[in-house]
Design an enzyme around this catalytic site. Structure first.
Site, PDB file in Angstrom:
ATOM      1  N   SER A 960      26.174  36.864   2.706  1.00 49.16           N
ATOM      2  CA  SER A 960      27.068  36.490   1.607  1.00 49.16           C
ATOM      3  C   SER A 960      27.086  37.507   0.478  1.00 49.16           C
ATOM      4  CB  SER A 960      26.658  35.123   1.053  1.00 49.16           C
ATOM      5  OG  SER A 960      25.353  35.172   0.527  1.00 49.16           O
ATOM      6  N   LYS A1003      24.586  27.738  -5.356  1.00 52.15           N
ATOM      7  CA  LYS A1003      24.966  28.987  -6.019  1.00 52.15           C
ATOM      8  C   LYS A1003      25.714  28.713  -7.319  1.00 52.15           C
ATOM      9  CE  LYS A1003      25.164  31.552  -1.665  1.00 52.15           C
ATOM     10  NZ  LYS A1003      26.008  32.280  -0.694  1.00 52.15           N
TER      11      LYS A1003
END
Length: 1083
Positions: A960, A1003
């Site tokens: 990511s 996140k």
């Protein structure tokens, strides 16, 4: 060896010439010494060699002295033979060192040595002028090993329980490292002699003597006949053979000697040298206590004795290097006695008679007495009453003090009396033991008879139907319990078979208890028994909100479960798996769910579990077999529909005893667990009504087939406002009560909690926040007690009456805290103290200003790593087991751009394989973007770049970080800084496609903690963004991106294309002009 040949030849000459063959007779039992050849061979009065014969010491009267005169002739023949053999061996042993010594001349050697040897051995014959050898030339002879008759300083070993007696073996175990080393050194040096002394305290143990008061001063001089290691801790078992009695006169502290020697820088002690052979002018006189090596060649001195003493020589000085007990000793001998004394003869006869009586009662005594009689003739027993007394004390199991009195007694008559007392007690003990044995035998016979009569009576009663026995009652009890249970047909069939087997088994049979335990487990399973569930929606919401704040996904799933059950009237069991970082309430929410549903609760952890039997149970063929944890849960809960929490399912182990994860496949499969088969019960058990709740920190380590069977619910970390609510509603009241400040005016202000969350506890969960709040209240309690003082809170008022008594008893106890005292019951009580009330005048307030006085300086001093990011730095987002975290990517130019520089890329930051590939893809894609959009910007053609991810000690991996790395490289190439409040996450392909990622909730929470205002995420994760709670998304602008040009437009708004093209043009052109000028100069 020459001395062995000389010994064999001397023994053969003795048999041929004198007929003393009977002296070679050996004892058949190793407990007693063998008759020695010591009288036939010359020996040194002072020898340290290991003895090969052990002679019973005896005092010779004048008649025996006259009988030994023929032996002197034999000695001359033996010595001549030895001289011949020695001359022959000189040629064979050329180059070998011969140990030289002295054969001492003493006309009175026989009588003095006999007096000093005690029971250790016989005196050597005279080697002086009384044997007709005066005037002969000095001749050398190889002497046989002997036991030293005078040994003034020995290694002392304390003995526990009972003393040693001369002439009888004893094995002792030594565990002290220094004593073990000293014994090994003594054996290697040929001086295996120690002094054994009895502890005065029979409970004391040790291998060294601290003071002379610890042991009795009278002991034995013993020889170590053999030694061998025991166990792995360096212990040594030594077999001791005592020779004579000795008395301790002084204790030497070798530790101080060793310390002084080490302080002087002395080297480790070397083997003691043999004293130099004296010259003719310095002929040393014989001195009692002088010890020389045993195997030595000496010359019979022809010079008369000199009064000049030998130089001081200590044969045991090498022991000073060890921390052991050395003692100075002196020999003690029996007082003279008349062998014809009628009292002594009478006591001796009485002892012999007692031995006969004991031998008739105790077979062990019979064997010992028989062996002793074989080693001694009947005449010797009567002529050596002292040795008979020692034998009586050695074999009797008397008190240690009584046995020590026998050892210390030197008067033969009194020693015999004391030994007779000890032996009489042994006789009384043997008689009592014999009586007890007969009584027990009679009792057993009586009980056996009663047993048979009772069994006959039971049989008659059963025939008449009057009464049933215990086994029938047990069978009836199992049958009654089964009637209350709704057993399935298959289980009922197995139960009837096992019950029928139990009815036909005898209670004494081993299979009886196995079958009984099996039926016990089978009837304790709640077949068909279910608890009444509560399907009230409002009740469930109230209970869940009371215990936990947030966790909306979990609460909604439980409410769905309740709604289905309300409509159907019943529900099937489900398998839920809560996945989230530590400290977010995964385990505690399980208990709240059980309380909301009114189900029984059972929890067990499978973290590190490597045995399948913990899940499936053991087979009944094993001793101590038990069912698995699931069956045990049903037994404890007594319902078919409990809530079973399986904790740490992501940390399952795997060993040689099977794979528990594979065993859980059957357990956690809704299509299979309606007939779960435990290996112990071996009958199908319906687990479909059980609600299974599993917890895990991550799903990566859970096997895919097992994860597929569970309904996964993600639990993200808490944001600041959620932590504030949890701290105010749950953590602070609980910590205040735990610190004893429930009714005290101690206020933890809201601003202080905010400071704790912001500067001390930024993790996803609230476990660390709980610890910090508890620390604040503990510090407050300490401050209150210190400010008020002991007078305001007296200790006397806090103790109950029972507590005061227990405290007084504990003050009297002087034992070590590591040991449990004998009167521990008197020092304990159920409620020793009561809580003290704090006055109402006490007020404590903890705010932002004084918070550091309670928890120390802040851990986090800023919201972000960069308040203003330089070109080449971009903020990414990462997912960890602890939740989300901000991950920066930094890129720098290693050297200035030149026409001749070569491009390159270096990466650091402990990146794993996936992130390394992402770095390569991002570098290639960034060069592609610059080549297509800004072709005149030749940055990547000449730039040598270094890309780094901070916190290199933490391993980083995952798919990511692609768009973050590409943005960092483009920011460096365009020399444009990014907005520090922009965070991004997403994987990148070489064509610029932004791929889906996971952990968006965590996140987002991390971005919120870092103070971000915009998050760029893949467009495929838009549904995940929309599902996030509003309190998490509040103040954050979420921007989805399908391709990288979407990201580029967000992070580089209003970029001037012409400026970007000519960013590095001046540097490169300047270099080109310089190059042309250099070419012209060359021309």
């Amino acid at each position: 060896m020459p001395w062995r040949i000389a010994l064999r030849n001397s023994a053969a000459a003795l048999q041929r010439s004198t007929g003393y063959a009977t002296l070679l007779r050996a004892s058949r039992w190793p407990l007693y010494p063998r008759v020695s050849l010591a009288r036939t061979l010359p020996r040194s009065a002072f020898s340290t060699g290991s003895a090969r014969w052990k002679d019973a010491g005896r005092e010779k009267d004048e008649k025996e002295v006259e009988e030994e005169k023929p032996e002197k002739k034999v000695e001359e023949k033996v010595e001549e033979k030895q001289e011949e053999k020695k001359e022959e061996k000189k040629e064979e042993k050329s180059g070998e060192a011969v140990v030289e010594g002295k054969i001492k001349s003493a006309t009175d050697g026989k009588s003095s040595a006999a007096a000093s040897s005690g029971t250790g051995g016989e005196a050597p014959p005279a080697a002086g002028g009384g044997d007709g050898r005066r005037g002969r030339k000095p001749e050398k002879a190889l002497q046989k090993p002997t036991v030293p008759e005078v040994y003034p300083r020995v290694l002392a070993i304390p003995i526990a329980k009972r003393p040693l007696f001369p002439g009888f073996y004893k094995a002792v175990t030594v565990r002290d490292e220094n004593v073990v080393k000293a014994i090994k050194d003594m054996i290697n040096r040929g001086q295996p002699y120690i002094g054994a002394f009895l502890f005065k305290d029979e409970n004391h143990d040790g291998d060294t003597i601290e003071s002379m008061d610890q042991v009795h001063d009278v002991g034995v001089f013993a020889q170590i006949t053999s030694a061998f290691p025991v166990g792995d801790d360096g212990a040594l078992t030594a077999v001791l053979y005592p020779h004579r009695r000795i008395k301790m006169s002084e204790l030497i502290n070798t530790q101080s000697l060793k310390a002084a020697k080490d302080g002087a820088g002395a080297e480790p002690a070397a083997p003691e040298p043999i004293p130099q052979k004296p010259t003719k002018d310095e002929a040393p006189a014989e001195k009692k206590g002088d010890v020389v090596a045993s195997f030595e060649e000496t010359s019979v001195p022809s010079t008369p004795k000199s009064d000049t003493p030998n130089p001081v020589y200590e044969p045991t000085s090498f022991l000073n290097q060890y921390a052991v007990s050395l003692v100075n000793v002196e020999n003690i001998v029996n007082e003279p006695h008349d062998p014809k004394n009628l009292t002594i003869r009478a006591i001796t006869n009485e002892i012999v008679n007692v031995f006969k009586d004991v031998a008739n009662l105790n077979s062990l005594f019979r064997d010992q007495i028989s062996t002793f009689s074989m080693s001694q003739s009947a005449g010797n027993v009567m002529e050596e009453p002292a040795k008979l007394a020692d034998f009586a004390a050695a074999v009797a199991a008397g008190d240690a003090e009584e046995l020590q009195d026998v050892l210390e007694e030197l008067n033969v008559e009194r020693r015999l009396r004391k030994a007779l007392v000890v032996l009489k007690k042994e006789l009384m003990n043997a008689e009592l033991q014999s009586k007890i044995t007969k009584d027990v035998q009679n009792s057993i016979e009586k009980r056996q008879r009663e047993y048979w009569l009772t069994e006959q009576m039971k049989g008659i009663r059963r025939e008449l139907g009057i009464e049933s026995d215990g086994k029938d009652k047990l069978v009836e009890k199992f049958r009654e319990k089964s009637l209350k249970l709704a057993m399935p047909e298959a289980v009922k069939k197995v139960f009837d078979e096992e019950l029928n087997k139990l009815a036909h088994l005898e209670p004494a049979a081993s299979e009886f208890n196995v079958t009984r335990n099996y039926l016990d487990w089978l009837t304790q399973i709640p077949w068909g028994q279910r608890s009444a569930e509560n399907f009230g929606i409002k009740n469930a919401m109230t209970v869940l909100d009371e215990d936990h704040h947030g966790l909306k996904d979990v609460k909604d799933r439980i409410l769905e479960f309740i709604a289905v059950g309300k409509l159907r009237g019943t529900v099937e069991g489900k398998i839920l798996c809560f996945v989230g970082p530590p400290g977010v309430g995964k385990t505690s929410i399980g208990k709240s769910i059980a309380r909301a549903l009114n189900r029984q609760y059972y929890r067990f952890s499978v973290g590190g579990l490597a045995d399948v039997a913990e899940i499936k149970g053991h087979r009944r063929t094993y001793v101590g077999a038990l069912p698995g944890r699931i069956i045990q849960a049903l037994k404890k809960c007594q319902t078919e529909n409990p809530l079973i929490l399986i904790d740490e399912i992501d940390k399952l182990g795997r060993g040689h005893q099977g794979d528990p994860a594979s065993a859980l496949l059957e357990l956690l499969d809704p299509e299979q667990n309606n007939s779960f088969l435990d290996q112990y019960l071996d009958v199908p058990v319906d687990l479909s009504k059980v609600l299974f709740v599993c917890t895990a920190n991550m799903t990566d380590t859970i096997p895919r087939p097992l994860l597929d069977r569970m309904e996964v619910i993600q639990l993200s970390g808490y944001v600041a406002d959620e932590k504030m609510a949890i701290a105010e509603r749950y953590l602070s009241p609980a910590a205040k009560e735990l610190a004893g400040l429930k009714d005290v005016d101690v206020a933890l202000e809201k601003e202080a909690i905010e400071e704790l969350i912001k500067s001390y506890c930024r993790e996803s969960g609230v476990r660390n926040l709980k610890k910090q709040i508890e620390k604040v209240y503990r510090k407050s309690a300490l401050k209150i007690v210190q400010d008020l003082g002991e007078s305001a809170l007296p200790e006397e008022e806090a103790l109950t009456e029972e507590g005061k008594k227990a405290l007084e008893e504990s003050k009297k106890d002087e034992t070590d805290v590591k040991e449990t005292p004998e009167n521990i019951a008197a020092e304990t009580t159920e409620k020793p103290r009561i809580s003290l009330e704090v006055p109402d005048t006490v007020h404590v307030s903890i705010n932002r200003q004084n918070l550091k006085d309670y928890v120390g300086p802040p851990v986090f001093t800023s919201d972000r790593l960069y308040e203003t990011t330089p070109p080449g730095v971009a903020m990414g987002l990462a997912w960890t087991q602890m939740g989300g975290a901000a991950l920066y990517v930094e890129s720098i130019l290693e050297s200035a751009l030149t026409r001749d520089s070569r491009p390159g890329l270096a990466t650091t930051g402990n990146l794993r394989a996936v992130m390394k590939e992402s770095t390569t893809i991002a570098y290639s894609f960034a060069k592609s973007v610059m080549a297509k959009s800004y072709p005149q910007n030749g940055f990547f053609d000449k730039a040598k770049i270094h890309l780094h991810c901070p916190e290199g000690a933490v391993q980083k991996d995952g798919p990511s970080a692609g768009i973050t790395m590409a943005t960092s490289l483009l920011s460096l190439a365009l020399d444009r800084a990014l907005d520090p409040t922009i965070a991004m996450t997403g994987e990148l392909t070489v064509t610029g496609k932004v791929l889906r990622i996971g952990g968006l909730r965590e996140k987002t929470v991390a971005a919120r903690r870092a103070g971000c205002k915009m998050i760029i995420f893949p467009a495929d994760n838009l549904s995940d963004w929309l599902e996030l709670p509003e309190n998490i998304k509040e103040g954050i602008d979420g921007r989805p991106a399908a391709w990288y040009h979407d990201v580029f437009d967000l992070v580089f708004p209003g970029l001037d294309a012409e400026k970007a093209n000519s960013m590095w043009k001046k540097q490169l052109e300047k270099k080109k002009k310089d190059s042309k000028k250099d070419d012209e100069d060359d021309d």
